[in-house]
Design a protein around this motif. Structure first.
Motif, PDB file in Angstrom:
ATOM      1  N   GLY A  72       0.817  -1.212   0.000  1.00 49.77           N
ATOM      2  CA  GLY A  72       0.000   0.000   0.000  1.00 49.77           C
ATOM      3  C   GLY A  72       0.849   1.259   0.000  1.00 49.77           C
ATOM      4  N   TYR A  73       1.920   1.256   0.783  1.00 48.69           N
ATOM      5  CA  TYR A  73       2.796   2.428   0.817  1.00 48.69           C
ATOM      6  C   TYR A  73       3.495   2.611  -0.529  1.00 48.69           C
ATOM      7  CZ  TYR A  73       5.648   6.011   3.041  1.00 48.69           C
ATOM      8  OH  TYR A  73       6.231   7.215   3.383  1.00 48.69           O
ATOM      9  N   LEU A  74       3.860   1.485  -1.166  1.00 47.85           N
ATOM     10  CA  LEU A  74       4.475   1.558  -2.492  1.00 47.85           C
ATOM     11  C   LEU A  74       3.513   2.193  -3.498  1.00 47.85           C
ATOM     12  CD1 LEU A  74       6.653   0.829  -4.611  1.00 47.85           C
ATOM     13  CD2 LEU A  74       5.590  -1.445  -4.755  1.00 47.85           C
ATOM     14  N   LEU A  75       2.221   1.838  -3.417  1.00 43.87           N
ATOM     15  CA  LEU A  75       1.239   2.398  -4.332  1.00 43.87           C
ATOM     16  C   LEU A  75       1.031   3.892  -4.099  1.00 43.87           C
ATOM     17  CD1 LEU A  75      -1.457  -0.437  -4.276  1.00 43.87           C
ATOM     18  CD2 LEU A  75       0.213   0.036  -6.081  1.00 43.87           C
ATOM     19  N   LEU A  76       1.127   4.308  -2.837  1.00 42.05           N
ATOM     20  CA  LEU A  76       0.855   5.707  -2.511  1.00 42.05           C
ATOM     21  C   LEU A  76       2.085   6.596  -2.679  1.00 42.05           C
ATOM     22  CD1 LEU A  76      -1.395   5.411   0.671  1.00 42.05           C
ATOM     23  CD2 LEU A  76      -2.033   5.325  -1.732  1.00 42.05           C
ATOM     24  N   VAL A  77       3.247   6.064  -2.304  1.00 39.39           N
ATOM     25  CA  VAL A  77       4.478   6.865  -2.337  1.00 39.39           C
ATOM     26  C   VAL A  77       5.564   6.077  -3.068  1.00 39.39           C
ATOM     27  CG1 VAL A  77       5.996   8.349  -0.964  1.00 39.39           C
ATOM     28  CG2 VAL A  77       3.782   7.654  -0.040  1.00 39.39           C
ATOM     29  N   PRO A  78       5.425   5.852  -4.371  1.00 41.32           N
ATOM     30  CA  PRO A  78       6.414   5.043  -5.086  1.00 41.32           C
ATOM     31  C   PRO A  78       7.805   5.656  -5.082  1.00 41.32           C
ATOM     32  CG  PRO A  78       4.915   6.118  -6.623  1.00 41.32           C
ATOM     33  CD  PRO A  78       4.347   6.323  -5.261  1.00 41.32           C
ATOM     34  N   GLU A  97       0.998   1.330   4.981  1.00 41.88           N
ATOM     35  CA  GLU A  97      -0.307   1.922   4.687  1.00 41.88           C
ATOM     36  C   GLU A  97      -1.375   1.087   5.394  1.00 41.88           C
ATOM     37  OE1 GLU A  97      -4.039   2.743   3.089  1.00 41.88           O
ATOM     38  OE2 GLU A  97      -3.036   0.861   2.584  1.00 41.88           O
ATOM     39  N   LEU A  98      -2.237   1.745   6.158  1.00 42.52           N
ATOM     40  CA  LEU A  98      -3.163   1.032   7.029  1.00 42.52           C
ATOM     41  C   LEU A  98      -4.195   0.207   6.267  1.00 42.52           C
ATOM     42  CD1 LEU A  98      -4.169   0.445   9.882  1.00 42.52           C
ATOM     43  CD2 LEU A  98      -5.540   2.533   9.752  1.00 42.52           C
ATOM     44  N   GLY A  99      -4.745   0.744   5.177  1.00 36.73           N
ATOM     45  CA  GLY A  99      -5.828   0.053   4.486  1.00 36.73           C
ATOM     46  C   GLY A  99      -5.443  -1.334   4.020  1.00 36.73           C
ATOM     47  N   LEU A 100      -4.405  -1.442   3.182  1.00 38.70           N
ATOM     48  CA  LEU A 100      -3.972  -2.752   2.710  1.00 38.70           C
ATOM     49  C   LEU A 100      -3.309  -3.553   3.825  1.00 38.70           C
ATOM     50  CD1 LEU A 100      -2.621  -2.292  -0.929  1.00 38.70           C
ATOM     51  CD2 LEU A 100      -4.806  -3.207  -0.143  1.00 38.70           C
ATOM     52  N   GLY A 101      -2.810  -2.869   4.854  1.00 40.38           N
ATOM     53  CA  GLY A 101      -2.280  -3.594   6.000  1.00 40.38           C
ATOM     54  C   GLY A 101      -3.360  -4.411   6.684  1.00 40.38           C
ATOM     55  N   VAL A 102      -4.534  -3.802   6.880  1.00 46.78           N
ATOM     56  CA  VAL A 102      -5.661  -4.529   7.486  1.00 46.78           C
ATOM     57  C   VAL A 102      -6.111  -5.668   6.575  1.00 46.78           C
ATOM     58  CG1 VAL A 102      -8.083  -4.317   8.176  1.00 46.78           C
ATOM     59  CG2 VAL A 102      -6.419  -2.587   8.890  1.00 46.78           C
TER      60      VAL A 102
END
Length: 287
Positions: A72-78, A97-102
Protein backbone atom coordinates in the motif's frame (compact mmCIF):
# COMPACT_ATOMS: atom_id res chain seq x y z
CA UNK A 1 -1.98 32.20 11.08
CA UNK A 2 -5.23 30.95 12.68
CA UNK A 3 -5.11 30.21 16.38
CA UNK A 4 -5.93 26.64 17.32
CA UNK A 5 -8.53 26.20 20.02
CA UNK A 6 -6.84 22.96 21.11
CA UNK A 7 -3.10 23.32 21.62
CA UNK A 8 -0.98 20.51 23.02
CA UNK A 9 2.23 21.32 24.84
CA UNK A 10 3.62 18.28 26.61
CA UNK A 11 6.59 15.97 26.37
CA UNK A 12 5.65 13.12 23.97
CA UNK A 13 8.47 10.97 25.38
CA UNK A 14 8.59 8.94 28.56
CA UNK A 15 12.16 9.47 29.63
CA UNK A 16 13.27 6.37 31.53
CA UNK A 17 16.95 7.21 31.94
CA UNK A 18 19.63 9.32 30.31
CA UNK A 19 19.43 8.63 26.59
CA UNK A 20 16.63 6.08 27.05
CA UNK A 21 13.09 7.09 26.19
CA UNK A 22 9.94 5.75 24.59
CA UNK A 23 6.99 7.55 23.02
CA UNK A 24 3.75 7.69 24.96
CA UNK A 25 2.06 6.92 21.63
CA UNK A 26 3.96 3.62 21.40
CA UNK A 27 3.06 2.62 24.95
CA UNK A 28 -0.60 3.49 24.44
CA UNK A 29 -0.74 1.54 21.18
CA UNK A 30 0.81 -1.52 22.84
CA UNK A 31 -1.81 -1.32 25.60
CA UNK A 32 -4.61 -1.01 23.01
CA UNK A 33 -3.43 -4.09 21.08
CA UNK A 34 -3.07 -6.14 24.28
CA UNK A 35 -6.54 -5.22 25.54
CA UNK A 36 -8.16 -5.89 22.17
CA UNK A 37 -6.50 -9.32 21.92
CA UNK A 38 -7.77 -10.14 25.41
CA UNK A 39 -11.27 -8.98 24.43
CA UNK A 40 -11.12 -11.13 21.29
CA UNK A 41 -10.25 -14.13 23.45
CA UNK A 42 -13.24 -13.52 25.73
CA UNK A 43 -15.58 -13.13 22.75
CA UNK A 44 -14.18 -16.31 21.22
CA UNK A 45 -14.98 -18.28 24.37
CA UNK A 46 -18.51 -16.92 24.45
CA UNK A 47 -18.88 -17.90 20.78
CA UNK A 48 -17.80 -21.48 21.56
CA UNK A 49 -14.54 -21.02 19.67
CA UNK A 50 -11.16 -22.27 20.82
CA UNK A 51 -9.58 -19.20 22.39
CA UNK A 52 -6.12 -20.78 22.16
CA UNK A 53 -6.44 -20.60 18.35
CA UNK A 54 -6.34 -16.82 18.73
CA UNK A 55 -2.58 -16.92 19.32
CA UNK A 56 -1.95 -18.60 15.96
CA UNK A 57 -4.43 -16.33 14.20
CA UNK A 58 -2.88 -13.17 15.65
CA UNK A 59 0.65 -14.28 14.74
CA UNK A 60 -0.53 -15.20 11.24
CA UNK A 61 -2.01 -11.73 10.75
CA UNK A 62 1.36 -10.02 11.31
CA UNK A 63 3.16 -10.97 8.06
CA UNK A 64 0.09 -10.25 5.95
CA UNK A 65 -0.31 -6.85 7.60
CA UNK A 66 3.35 -5.99 6.98
CA UNK A 67 3.36 -7.12 3.35
CA UNK A 68 0.01 -5.47 2.64
CA UNK A 69 1.07 -2.28 4.38
CA UNK A 70 4.31 -2.09 2.38
CA UNK A 71 2.49 -2.71 -0.91
CA UNK A 72 0.00 0.00 0.00
CA UNK A 73 2.80 2.43 0.82
CA UNK A 74 4.48 1.56 -2.49
CA UNK A 75 1.24 2.40 -4.33
CA UNK A 76 0.85 5.71 -2.51
CA UNK A 77 4.48 6.86 -2.34
CA UNK A 78 6.41 5.04 -5.09
CA UNK A 79 9.20 7.63 -5.02
CA UNK A 80 10.16 6.45 -1.53
CA UNK A 81 11.51 3.25 -3.10
CA UNK A 82 13.29 4.86 -6.02
CA UNK A 83 16.60 3.29 -4.94
CA UNK A 84 15.40 -0.13 -6.10
CA UNK A 85 13.04 -3.00 -5.25
CA UNK A 86 15.24 -4.15 -2.37
CA UNK A 87 14.32 -0.97 -0.52
CA UNK A 88 10.89 -2.52 0.04
CA UNK A 89 12.57 -4.81 2.56
CA UNK A 90 14.37 -1.97 4.34
CA UNK A 91 12.30 -0.97 7.41
CA UNK A 92 14.08 2.38 7.57
CA UNK A 93 12.60 3.37 4.19
CA UNK A 94 8.99 4.53 4.06
CA UNK A 95 6.27 3.08 6.23
CA UNK A 96 3.07 1.04 6.19
CA UNK A 97 -0.31 1.92 4.69
CA UNK A 98 -3.16 1.03 7.03
CA UNK A 99 -5.83 0.05 4.49
CA UNK A 100 -3.97 -2.75 2.71
CA UNK A 101 -2.28 -3.59 6.00
CA UNK A 102 -5.66 -4.53 7.49
CA UNK A 103 -6.66 -6.41 4.32
CA UNK A 104 -3.37 -8.34 4.22
CA UNK A 105 -3.54 -9.20 7.90
CA UNK A 106 -7.09 -10.50 7.59
CA UNK A 107 -6.09 -12.54 4.54
CA UNK A 108 -3.22 -14.44 6.17
CA UNK A 109 -5.23 -14.83 9.37
CA UNK A 110 -8.07 -16.42 7.37
CA UNK A 111 -5.68 -18.85 5.70
CA UNK A 112 -4.24 -20.04 9.03
CA UNK A 113 -7.73 -20.22 10.57
CA UNK A 114 -8.75 -22.54 7.75
CA UNK A 115 -5.61 -24.65 8.22
CA UNK A 116 -6.48 -25.02 11.90
CA UNK A 117 -9.86 -26.42 10.89
CA UNK A 118 -11.61 -23.56 12.67
CA UNK A 119 -14.71 -21.82 11.23
CA UNK A 120 -13.37 -18.81 9.35
CA UNK A 121 -16.70 -16.97 9.24
CA UNK A 122 -17.38 -17.32 12.95
CA UNK A 123 -13.86 -16.19 13.80
CA UNK A 124 -14.25 -13.22 11.48
CA UNK A 125 -17.42 -12.16 13.25
CA UNK A 126 -15.80 -12.69 16.66
CA UNK A 127 -12.82 -10.41 15.98
CA UNK A 128 -14.77 -7.65 14.22
CA UNK A 129 -15.47 -5.48 17.26
CA UNK A 130 -11.96 -5.88 18.79
CA UNK A 131 -10.40 -5.11 15.40
CA UNK A 132 -12.41 -1.92 14.91
CA UNK A 133 -11.80 -0.84 18.50
CA UNK A 134 -8.07 -1.37 17.92
CA UNK A 135 -8.23 0.80 14.78
CA UNK A 136 -10.21 3.56 16.51
CA UNK A 137 -8.09 3.58 19.66
CA UNK A 138 -4.90 3.25 17.63
CA UNK A 139 -5.87 6.34 15.66
CA UNK A 140 -6.57 8.18 18.92
CA UNK A 141 -3.11 7.29 20.28
CA UNK A 142 -1.56 9.13 17.32
CA UNK A 143 -2.58 12.36 19.03
CA UNK A 144 -0.03 11.58 21.75
CA UNK A 145 2.80 11.79 19.24
CA UNK A 146 1.58 14.62 17.06
CA UNK A 147 1.04 12.35 14.06
CA UNK A 148 -1.88 12.00 11.68
CA UNK A 149 -2.67 15.72 11.48
CA UNK A 150 -4.63 16.89 8.43
CA UNK A 151 -4.55 20.06 6.38
CA UNK A 152 -4.29 23.49 8.05
CA UNK A 153 -7.63 24.64 9.40
CA UNK A 154 -9.06 27.75 11.05
CA UNK A 155 -11.87 25.78 12.68
CA UNK A 156 -12.46 26.05 16.41
CA UNK A 157 -11.57 22.36 16.72
CA UNK A 158 -8.19 22.71 14.99
CA UNK A 159 -5.27 21.27 16.92
CA UNK A 160 -1.63 22.31 17.13
CA UNK A 161 1.41 20.85 18.86
CA UNK A 162 3.67 23.32 20.62
CA UNK A 163 6.96 22.93 22.40
CA UNK A 164 10.10 21.15 21.22
CA UNK A 165 8.50 17.70 20.86
CA UNK A 166 9.89 15.82 19.02
CA UNK A 167 6.59 15.53 17.14
CA UNK A 168 6.04 13.08 14.30
CA UNK A 169 4.35 15.35 11.74
CA UNK A 170 6.11 18.20 10.00
CA UNK A 171 5.05 21.76 10.96
CA UNK A 172 3.13 20.54 14.04
CA UNK A 173 2.50 24.08 15.33
CA UNK A 174 0.24 24.94 12.37
CA UNK A 175 -3.43 24.56 13.45
CA UNK A 176 -4.79 21.65 11.45
CA UNK A 177 -7.66 19.23 11.10
CA UNK A 178 -7.29 16.48 13.73
CA UNK A 179 -7.78 13.85 11.01
CA UNK A 180 -6.67 11.03 13.27
CA UNK A 181 -9.39 11.93 15.80
CA UNK A 182 -12.00 12.23 13.05
CA UNK A 183 -11.34 8.65 11.99
CA UNK A 184 -11.23 7.40 15.58
CA UNK A 185 -14.62 8.95 16.39
CA UNK A 186 -16.35 7.71 13.23
CA UNK A 187 -15.03 4.17 13.68
CA UNK A 188 -16.21 4.23 17.31
CA UNK A 189 -19.70 5.12 16.04
CA UNK A 190 -19.50 2.18 13.62
CA UNK A 191 -18.59 -0.12 16.52
CA UNK A 192 -21.66 1.03 18.45
CA UNK A 193 -23.85 0.56 15.37
CA UNK A 194 -22.56 -2.98 14.78
CA UNK A 195 -23.11 -3.87 18.44
CA UNK A 196 -26.66 -2.53 18.17
CA UNK A 197 -27.37 -4.53 15.02
CA UNK A 198 -26.03 -7.65 16.69
CA UNK A 199 -28.28 -7.14 19.72
CA UNK A 200 -31.24 -6.90 17.34
CA UNK A 201 -30.33 -10.27 15.83
CA UNK A 202 -28.91 -8.83 12.62
CA UNK A 203 -25.42 -9.63 11.28
CA UNK A 204 -25.47 -12.68 13.54
CA UNK A 205 -25.27 -15.53 11.04
CA UNK A 206 -21.71 -16.51 11.94
CA UNK A 207 -20.62 -16.45 8.32
CA UNK A 208 -18.35 -13.40 8.38
CA UNK A 209 -20.87 -10.80 7.27
CA UNK A 210 -20.26 -8.74 10.42
CA UNK A 211 -16.56 -8.51 9.54
CA UNK A 212 -17.28 -7.48 5.96
CA UNK A 213 -19.79 -4.86 7.12
CA UNK A 214 -17.33 -3.52 9.68
CA UNK A 215 -14.44 -3.29 7.21
CA UNK A 216 -16.69 -1.63 4.62
CA UNK A 217 -17.89 0.95 7.15
CA UNK A 218 -14.37 1.71 8.34
CA UNK A 219 -13.02 2.01 4.80
CA UNK A 220 -15.81 4.42 3.83
CA UNK A 221 -15.11 6.48 6.94
CA UNK A 222 -11.42 6.51 6.06
CA UNK A 223 -12.20 7.69 2.55
CA UNK A 224 -14.30 10.58 3.89
CA UNK A 225 -11.64 11.59 6.42
CA UNK A 226 -8.94 11.37 3.75
CA UNK A 227 -10.34 14.55 2.18
CA UNK A 228 -8.81 16.40 5.16
CA UNK A 229 -5.36 14.77 4.85
CA UNK A 230 -2.32 16.71 3.75
CA UNK A 231 -1.81 14.35 0.79
CA UNK A 232 -2.54 15.79 -2.67
CA UNK A 233 -5.88 14.89 -4.27
CA UNK A 234 -5.74 12.50 -7.23
CA UNK A 235 -9.45 11.85 -7.86
CA UNK A 236 -11.83 14.64 -7.07
CA UNK A 237 -11.09 15.57 -3.46
CA UNK A 238 -9.72 12.12 -2.64
CA UNK A 239 -6.00 11.50 -2.21
CA UNK A 240 -4.52 8.17 -3.29
CA UNK A 241 -5.12 6.68 0.16
CA UNK A 242 -8.76 7.69 -0.01
CA UNK A 243 -9.18 6.07 -3.41
CA UNK A 244 -7.65 2.88 -2.03
CA UNK A 245 -10.09 3.03 0.90
CA UNK A 246 -13.02 3.33 -1.54
CA UNK A 247 -11.78 0.23 -3.39
CA UNK A 248 -11.54 -1.70 -0.11
CA UNK A 249 -15.06 -0.59 0.87
CA UNK A 250 -16.48 -1.58 -2.52
CA UNK A 251 -14.84 -5.00 -2.38
CA UNK A 252 -16.12 -5.57 1.16
CA UNK A 253 -19.66 -4.54 0.25
CA UNK A 254 -19.59 -6.80 -2.83
CA UNK A 255 -18.44 -9.68 -0.64
CA UNK A 256 -21.16 -8.93 1.89
CA UNK A 257 -23.89 -8.91 -0.77
CA UNK A 258 -22.60 -12.16 -2.25
CA UNK A 259 -22.42 -13.77 1.20
CA UNK A 260 -25.95 -12.72 2.14
CA UNK A 261 -27.23 -14.21 -1.13
CA UNK A 262 -25.19 -17.42 -0.88
CA UNK A 263 -25.45 -18.34 2.82
CA UNK A 264 -29.19 -19.21 2.94
CA UNK A 265 -28.80 -21.54 -0.06
CA UNK A 266 -25.82 -23.22 1.57
CA UNK A 267 -27.76 -23.72 4.79
CA UNK A 268 -30.68 -25.23 2.90
CA UNK A 269 -28.30 -27.65 1.14
CA UNK A 270 -26.76 -28.67 4.48
CA UNK A 271 -30.18 -29.21 6.04
CA UNK A 272 -31.34 -31.21 3.02
CA UNK A 273 -28.24 -33.40 3.18
CA UNK A 274 -28.96 -34.11 6.84
CA UNK A 275 -32.44 -35.45 6.04
CA UNK A 276 -32.84 -39.22 5.32
CA UNK A 277 -33.39 -40.21 1.73
CA UNK A 278 -36.52 -42.15 2.73
CA UNK A 279 -38.74 -39.91 4.89
CA UNK A 280 -41.63 -42.40 4.66
CA UNK A 281 -41.05 -45.29 7.14
CA UNK A 282 -43.07 -47.64 4.92
CA UNK A 283 -40.62 -47.22 2.02
CA UNK A 284 -37.44 -47.40 4.12
CA UNK A 285 -35.19 -50.31 3.05
CA UNK A 286 -34.84 -53.15 5.51
CA UNK A 287 -31.47 -53.72 7.12
Amino acid sequence: MPIALIAFDFDPLLRIADGVSVRWQTLALAAVVSLCLAAAGVIARRSNLRSDDLLYIAIAAAPGAIVGGRIGYLLLVPEAFASGPLSLFDPSVGGLELGLGVVGGLGTAAVVTSLLGAPVGRWGDAVTIPLLVAIAAGKATMALGGSGQGRPSDGSWATAYLGPGPWVDAAPAIPSHPAQIYEAVIVAVIVVALAGLRSLGLLHAGDGRRLLAGVAGWALARAVVSTTWRDPAVLGSLPAGGVLAVVIAAASLAGLIALVAWWPRRRRRVEAAAQPAWPDPETRPRF
